[in-house]
Design a protein around this motif. Structure first.
Motif, short mmCIF file in Angstrom:
data_model
loop_
_atom_site.label_atom_id
_atom_site.label_comp_id
_atom_site.label_asym_id
_atom_site.label_seq_id
_atom_site.Cartn_x
_atom_site.Cartn_y
_atom_site.Cartn_z
N CYS A 23 0.98 -1.40 0.25
CA CYS A 23 -0.17 -0.04 -0.20
C CYS A 23 1.07 1.20 0.65
O CYS A 23 0.34 2.43 -0.39
N GLN A 25 1.19 3.70 1.81
CA GLN A 25 -0.08 4.85 2.84
C GLN A 25 0.74 5.04 3.81
O GLN A 25 -0.10 5.52 5.04
N SER A 48 -4.59 9.52 2.13
CA SER A 48 -5.25 8.74 1.22
C SER A 48 -5.85 7.66 1.49
O SER A 48 -5.87 6.84 2.54
N LYS A 50 -7.16 3.50 -0.72
CA LYS A 50 -6.47 3.59 -2.27
C LYS A 50 -7.81 2.46 -2.71
O LYS A 50 -8.32 1.16 -1.45
N TRP A 52 -8.56 -1.36 -4.37
CA TRP A 52 -7.26 -2.48 -5.50
C TRP A 52 -8.48 -3.24 -5.51
O TRP A 52 -9.79 -3.84 -4.81
N LEU A 59 -3.54 -2.34 -8.12
CA LEU A 59 -4.05 -0.25 -7.35
C LEU A 59 -4.93 0.06 -8.96
O LEU A 59 -4.80 0.14 -9.97
N LYS A 61 -7.22 2.51 -8.31
CA LYS A 61 -7.64 4.48 -7.90
C LYS A 61 -7.06 4.72 -6.55
O LYS A 61 -7.38 3.68 -5.93
N THR A 62 -6.84 5.50 -6.49
CA THR A 62 -6.07 6.76 -4.79
C THR A 62 -6.87 7.98 -5.30
O THR A 62 -7.11 8.64 -5.87
N TYR A 63 -7.56 7.89 -3.94
CA TYR A 63 -7.98 9.21 -3.58
C TYR A 63 -7.51 10.09 -2.90
O TYR A 63 -7.14 9.16 -1.75
N SER A 64 -7.25 10.99 -2.74
CA SER A 64 -6.46 12.05 -1.99
C SER A 64 -6.76 13.04 -1.75
O SER A 64 -8.00 13.35 -2.38
#
Length: 75
Positions: A23, A25, A48, A50, A52, A59, A61-64
Protein backbone atom coordinates in the motif's frame (compact mmCIF):
# COMPACT_ATOMS: atom_id res chain seq x y z
CA UNK A 1 -47.92 -24.72 2.72
CA UNK A 2 -45.15 -22.87 0.90
CA UNK A 3 -41.58 -23.20 2.07
CA UNK A 4 -39.37 -20.11 2.25
CA UNK A 5 -36.63 -19.66 -0.32
CA UNK A 6 -33.22 -20.73 0.98
CA UNK A 7 -30.98 -17.84 1.92
CA UNK A 8 -27.95 -17.35 -0.33
CA UNK A 9 -24.68 -18.38 1.25
CA UNK A 10 -22.43 -15.61 2.49
CA UNK A 11 -19.04 -15.55 0.78
CA UNK A 12 -16.40 -17.22 2.90
CA UNK A 13 -13.14 -15.59 3.80
CA UNK A 14 -10.09 -17.30 2.35
CA UNK A 15 -8.31 -19.71 4.67
CA UNK A 16 -4.88 -18.76 3.33
CA UNK A 17 -3.11 -15.62 2.15
CA UNK A 18 -4.41 -14.67 -1.29
CA UNK A 19 -2.42 -11.51 -2.02
CA UNK A 20 -0.03 -9.19 -0.23
CA UNK A 21 -0.72 -5.55 -1.14
CA UNK A 22 2.11 -3.01 -0.99
CA UNK A 23 0.00 0.00 0.00
CA UNK A 24 2.80 2.46 0.85
CA UNK A 25 0.32 4.54 2.87
CA UNK A 26 2.20 4.70 6.13
CA UNK A 27 0.08 3.02 8.77
CA UNK A 28 -2.96 1.36 7.19
CA UNK A 29 -5.85 2.27 9.49
CA UNK A 30 -8.60 0.13 7.91
CA UNK A 31 -9.30 -2.24 5.04
CA UNK A 32 -12.84 -2.64 3.72
CA UNK A 33 -14.02 -5.22 1.16
CA UNK A 34 -17.13 -5.09 -1.00
CA UNK A 35 -19.74 -7.84 -0.60
CA UNK A 36 -18.28 -10.29 -3.13
CA UNK A 37 -14.64 -9.53 -2.26
CA UNK A 38 -13.67 -8.26 -5.72
CA UNK A 39 -12.61 -4.83 -4.46
CA UNK A 40 -11.04 -3.50 -1.30
CA UNK A 41 -10.37 -0.03 0.01
CA UNK A 42 -7.38 0.80 2.22
CA UNK A 43 -7.33 3.84 4.50
CA UNK A 44 -3.95 5.28 5.38
CA UNK A 45 -2.14 7.71 7.60
CA UNK A 46 -0.84 9.42 4.43
CA UNK A 47 -4.30 11.05 4.03
CA UNK A 48 -5.36 8.79 1.15
CA UNK A 49 -7.78 6.01 0.27
CA UNK A 50 -6.76 3.38 -2.27
CA UNK A 51 -9.06 1.12 -4.26
CA UNK A 52 -7.63 -2.32 -5.09
CA UNK A 53 -8.40 -5.52 -6.92
CA UNK A 54 -7.28 -7.83 -4.11
CA UNK A 55 -7.13 -10.95 -6.30
CA UNK A 56 -4.67 -9.45 -8.78
CA UNK A 57 -3.01 -7.09 -6.30
CA UNK A 58 -3.51 -4.15 -8.64
CA UNK A 59 -4.13 -0.58 -7.53
CA UNK A 60 -7.18 0.77 -9.37
CA UNK A 61 -7.45 4.32 -8.02
CA UNK A 62 -6.01 6.62 -5.34
CA UNK A 63 -8.21 9.18 -3.61
CA UNK A 64 -6.07 11.89 -2.02
CA UNK A 65 -6.47 15.41 -0.72
CA UNK A 66 -7.96 14.63 2.67
CA UNK A 67 -6.99 17.06 5.40
CA UNK A 68 -6.17 14.39 7.97
CA UNK A 69 -5.20 10.74 8.00
CA UNK A 70 -8.07 8.50 6.91
CA UNK A 71 -9.18 6.32 9.80
CA UNK A 72 -12.04 4.36 8.24
CA UNK A 73 -14.46 4.08 5.32
CA UNK A 74 -18.15 3.19 5.21
CA UNK A 75 -20.36 2.38 2.27
Amino acid sequence: MAFPEPKPKKPELPKKLVQNLECKQGAVRAVRFNVDGNYCLTCGSDKSLKLWNPHKGTLLKTYSGHGYEVLDAAG
